[in-house]
Design an enzyme around this catalytic site. Structure first.
Site, short mmCIF file in Angstrom:
data_model
loop_
_atom_site.label_atom_id
_atom_site.label_comp_id
_atom_site.label_asym_id
_atom_site.label_seq_id
_atom_site.Cartn_x
_atom_site.Cartn_y
_atom_site.Cartn_z
N GLY A 123 -22.66 -19.18 14.53
CA GLY A 123 -23.04 -18.77 13.18
C GLY A 123 -21.94 -18.11 12.37
O GLY A 123 -22.24 -17.35 11.46
N HIS A 177 -23.62 -11.20 40.21
CA HIS A 177 -22.23 -10.86 39.90
C HIS A 177 -22.16 -9.64 38.98
O HIS A 177 -21.47 -8.66 39.27
CB HIS A 177 -21.56 -12.07 39.25
CG HIS A 177 -20.12 -11.87 38.90
ND1 HIS A 177 -19.08 -12.38 39.62
CD2 HIS A 177 -19.55 -11.18 37.87
CE1 HIS A 177 -17.94 -12.04 39.07
NE2 HIS A 177 -18.19 -11.31 38.00
N GLU A 178 -22.90 -9.72 37.89
CA GLU A 178 -22.83 -8.63 36.92
C GLU A 178 -23.47 -7.35 37.47
O GLU A 178 -22.98 -6.25 37.22
CB GLU A 178 -23.49 -9.03 35.59
CG GLU A 178 -22.77 -10.16 34.87
CD GLU A 178 -21.29 -9.88 34.63
OE1 GLU A 178 -20.91 -8.71 34.46
OE2 GLU A 178 -20.52 -10.85 34.62
N THR A 208 -19.67 -19.61 10.33
CA THR A 208 -19.71 -20.19 8.99
C THR A 208 -20.96 -19.72 8.26
O THR A 208 -20.92 -19.38 7.08
CB THR A 208 -19.71 -21.72 9.08
OG1 THR A 208 -18.76 -22.11 10.04
CG2 THR A 208 -19.40 -22.34 7.75
P1 ADP Z 1 -19.76 -21.71 13.78
O1 ADP Z 1 -19.13 -21.64 12.43
O2 ADP Z 1 -19.78 -20.41 14.48
O3 ADP Z 1 -19.24 -22.80 14.65
P2 ADP Z 1 -22.07 -22.36 12.25
O4 ADP Z 1 -22.14 -21.17 11.40
O5 ADP Z 1 -21.49 -23.58 11.62
O6 ADP Z 1 -21.29 -22.06 13.58
O7 ADP Z 1 -23.49 -22.66 12.83
C1 ADP Z 1 -24.02 -23.93 12.84
C2 ADP Z 1 -25.51 -23.89 12.59
O8 ADP Z 1 -26.17 -23.25 13.66
C3 ADP Z 1 -25.88 -23.11 11.38
O9 ADP Z 1 -25.84 -23.91 10.25
C4 ADP Z 1 -27.28 -22.65 11.68
O10 ADP Z 1 -28.21 -23.65 11.35
C5 ADP Z 1 -27.27 -22.50 13.17
N1 ADP Z 1 -27.09 -21.12 13.57
C6 ADP Z 1 -26.06 -20.61 14.26
N2 ADP Z 1 -26.21 -19.30 14.48
C7 ADP Z 1 -27.37 -18.95 13.89
C8 ADP Z 1 -28.07 -17.71 13.75
N3 ADP Z 1 -27.61 -16.56 14.28
N4 ADP Z 1 -29.22 -17.72 13.08
C9 ADP Z 1 -29.69 -18.85 12.55
N5 ADP Z 1 -29.08 -20.03 12.63
C10 ADP Z 1 -27.93 -20.11 13.31
ZN ZN Z 2 -16.90 -10.32 36.69
#
Ligand code: ADP
Ligand code: ZN
Length: 662
Positions: free
Chosen positions: A241, A459-460, A243
């Protein structure tokens, strides 16, 4: 996401670019065809080529009115207009001769000989009958032009294709826009993403909410002379998430959002990346306040090689330098904030992380149980789901899934249900979707199988138990079994503020770091690759104890440390024999500490098992869970204050992930 709506500004500025590009090709094609055509027109098919015998006959028969000797290469022969018909029969030509002429063409092999032969041939003719002979220098414009235009055109074509190739897909690229940034612009008012759509990630959100405030009310902060941060680095595995969070910031602040991937800067042509960086910042400044988001910044931000090596990538370094310059250059109060994402913070150049650049770093992790449930909730909002769908259960079935994977599951379940003409999506559809996605994930080895989960929990719990029982080990804050990178789970410890480390502290830390593998061996009688990070850390630490700090029995009080960091780059400052002793000492210390760790695990077996059990259930546990199971531990007042503070923050859903991980 709605990524197709946004190219607005780009397309407003230069709508016909793509068409123009095509037109250029047509124009070039037309020119070439024209040249070739002209060449054919210029060639006069009416002039019949003849040999000397025929020419001689014509001359002696007094047919010829005029001879144009062109470039001393060939002669164009004009026949007297009243004798055209007979001339035709002499030369056996089948076509009617052209009245205008030249009717014949004779190729000259030797110019001097030709002159002689002509003179000889017309000896018998009276002066009046003798043909008029003229030497003409004629430039073959088209032939010459073709000689250089064709290769040039060929070059131009090759260039075009190369650039098109390089441009690869990104709309409307041609040579002239190489140096333009390829950033996509999302207008603030059109970004519908808000923090509500970002599930979990509470810690990251609390940090980033501030950025929204900076963008919205920058005066509030600058009034007192404070500086607004320029850059925020989002670190986390793909699909967590990053982006989404950056977009949510733009959506909440209602400011424009420039999005670009680090790899978009990199081209094989020198200077392109740097000029794209310049262009991006110029565009952003014009739109301030706004957000620039650079995904995969490691593509340009990799640490620069210290020594000039053969494979150093100068172009990338130029790009990075330009980025640093731009970041230093823009005034903090212009309202441009740079967000960048990476999943590999360790490879980034330290210059990027310096104060005044990306001085804020936010770490995103793969979601744990409750976060996964929240993400499921966000992504099932628009779906028609049946009452039997249990989001908590789904979250339990998806350990190791990222937010993107969960979004994928939700979407897939809707498709599966639709395929069966159902009115609503039921639990089984979600099951099937999860199975389907696990199939894909297994190839990427992200999914955790139940027996692996057991191992990770042991492990943890091993780390937790061993460190809990050691006087000098750092205080534990949080343990999770959500995998991160190549390590299994993670345990966070509160790093102590200390300038010096004693031998006992070193030993305890090494022992705690070995606790994970020790627990695996004790409980499962087998060890796994999950201890890689631990072992790497331990080995480095013990080597420095022996070789740098002089803390081993056989090599006390010697240090082979080189504070200048130059002298020993090629040779070691000790003999082979000493090297062997160092290796032995390292091995002995690690063996001792490993045995010690195993002993602790065995000794507290019952409590340890309970701890592992709770970890498996909850996926994350905190100091108070450990305290409850293993009993109280002595903390310094400082550490106790921090632990209590962390707990309080967490109670307010604002806990912070700071500290060292094992
Ligand atoms: P990254 O940029 O970290 O690779 P993105 O932001 O592109 O990932 O995430 C891709 C999709 O995954 C988002 O468009 C969303 O639909 C979903 N997603 C990822 N994390 C979340 C979150 N915390 N809550 C809701 N949706 C999420
Ligand atoms: Zn360890």
């Amino acid at each position: 996401m709605q990524e197709n709506k946004e190219n607005k500004q780009n397309s407003e500025n230069n709508p016909p670019k793509k068409n123009m590009n095509k037109n250029i090709f047509w124009i070039y094609g037309g020119i070439i065809a024209g040249i070739i055509l002209l060449q054919f027109i210029n060639f006069k098919p009416t002039a019949v080529e003849i040999g000397w015998r025929e020419l001689n006959k014509l001359l002696q028969g007094n047919y010829v009115s005029r001879i144009d000797v062109i470039n001393r290469d060939f002669a164009e022969i004009y026949i007297k207009s009243d004798r055209l018909d007979t001339a035709k029969s002499i030369t056996n030509s089948t076509n009617d001769l052209d009245a205008k002429g030249p009717q014949f063409k004779y190729v000259i092999t030797s110019a001097d000989k030709f002159d002689e032969k002509i003179a000889e041939a017309q000896q018998n003719l009276s002066v009046n009958d003798q043909p008029y002979i003229k030497n003409i220098k004629r430039k073959d414009i088209w032939g010459d032009a073709l000689g250089w235009v064709l290769p040039l055109l060929l070059l131009v074509f090759i260039w075009f294709f190369m650039f098109r190739r390089v441009g690869g897909g990104g709309g409307g690229n041609n040579i002239f826009s190489m140096g333009k940034s390829r950033a996509k612009l999302f207008e603030g008012s059109k970004i519908k993403i808000t923090f509500d759509q970002v599930a979990g990630l509470e810690e990251a959100k609390t940090e980033i909410v501030e950025i929204v405030d900076f963008l919205k009310n920058s005066e509030k902060y600058t009034r007192l002379g404070g500086k607004i941060p320029k850059g925020v680095l989002l670190i986390g595995p793909p699909g967590t998430g990053k982006t989404l969070l950056a977009k949510a910031v733009a959506g909440e602040a209602e400011v424009p959002f420039f999005s670009m991937s680090g790899s978009d800067f990199v081209e094989m042509f020198v200077g392109v990346g740097a000029s794209r960086v310049r262009d991006l910042f110029a565009q952003a400044k014009a739109k301030a306040p706004c957000i620039i988001f650079i995904d995969e910044i490691d593509a340009i931000g990799r640490s620069r090689s210290k020594r000039a090596s053969f494979n150093s990538n100068d172009e990338r370094e130029n790009t990075l330098n330009q980025l640093l310059t731009e970041m230093d250059g823009f005034d903090t109060n212009t309202g441009v904030i740079l967000l960048a994402a990476t999943n590999r913070a360790d490879v980034l150049d330290s210059a990027l992380l310096r104060a005044g650049r990306f001085d804020r770093q936010i770490t995103l992790e793969l979601p744990e149980l409750s976060e996964r449930e929240a993400i499921f909730r966000v992504h099932t909002v628009g779906l028609q789901i049946k009452n039997d769908v249990n989001l908590n259960l789904l979250a339990k079935q998806t350990p190791g899934f990222s937010g993107a994977d969960i979004a994928n599951v939700c979407n897939e379940s809707a498709l599966i249900a639709a395929r069966q003409d159902k009115d609503k999506i039921d639990h089984q559809d979600f099951h099937d979707a999860i199975d389907k996605i696990i199939g894909g994930l297994e190839k990427r080895s992200k999914v955790i199988k139940p027996d692996e989960k057991q191992r990770i929990a042991y492990h943890e719990a091993g780390h937790a138990t061993v460190s809990w029982m050691l006087k000098h080990a750092q205080p534990l804050i949080k343990v999770t079994i959500v995998p991160r990178g190549r390590s299994l789970g993670a345990a966070w410890y509160l790093p102590e503020e200390r300038q010096l480390s004693t031998k006992e502290q070193f030993f305890d830390e090494v022992c705690a770091a070995l606790g994970g593998r020790a627990a695996e061996e004790v409980m499962l009688s087998s060890i796994s690759s999950g201890a890689l990070n631990d072992l790497e850390k331990v080995t480095k630490q013990v080597y420095s104890m022996v070789a740098f700090f002089g803390m081993s029995d056989k090599l006390p009080n010697v240090s082979y440390y080189d504070s200048q960091g130059q002298e020993y780059s090629f040779t070691k400052p000790y003999s082979e024999k000493t090297a062997e002793i160092i290796d032995d000492e390292v091995r002995i210390i690690i063996e001792q500490q490993y045995a010690r760790a195993k002993k602790i695990v065995v000794e507290y077996n019952g409590k340890f098992e309970l701890l592992a059990q709770r970890l498996k259930e909850k996926e994350v546990i905190y100091t108070e869970d450990v305290e409850e199971i293993l009993g109280p531990r002595e903390f310094t007042t400082d550490a106790r204050a921090v632990i209590d503070g962390v707990k309080k923050m967490r109670d307010e859903k604002k806990n912070n992930d700071s500290g060292v991980k094992f």
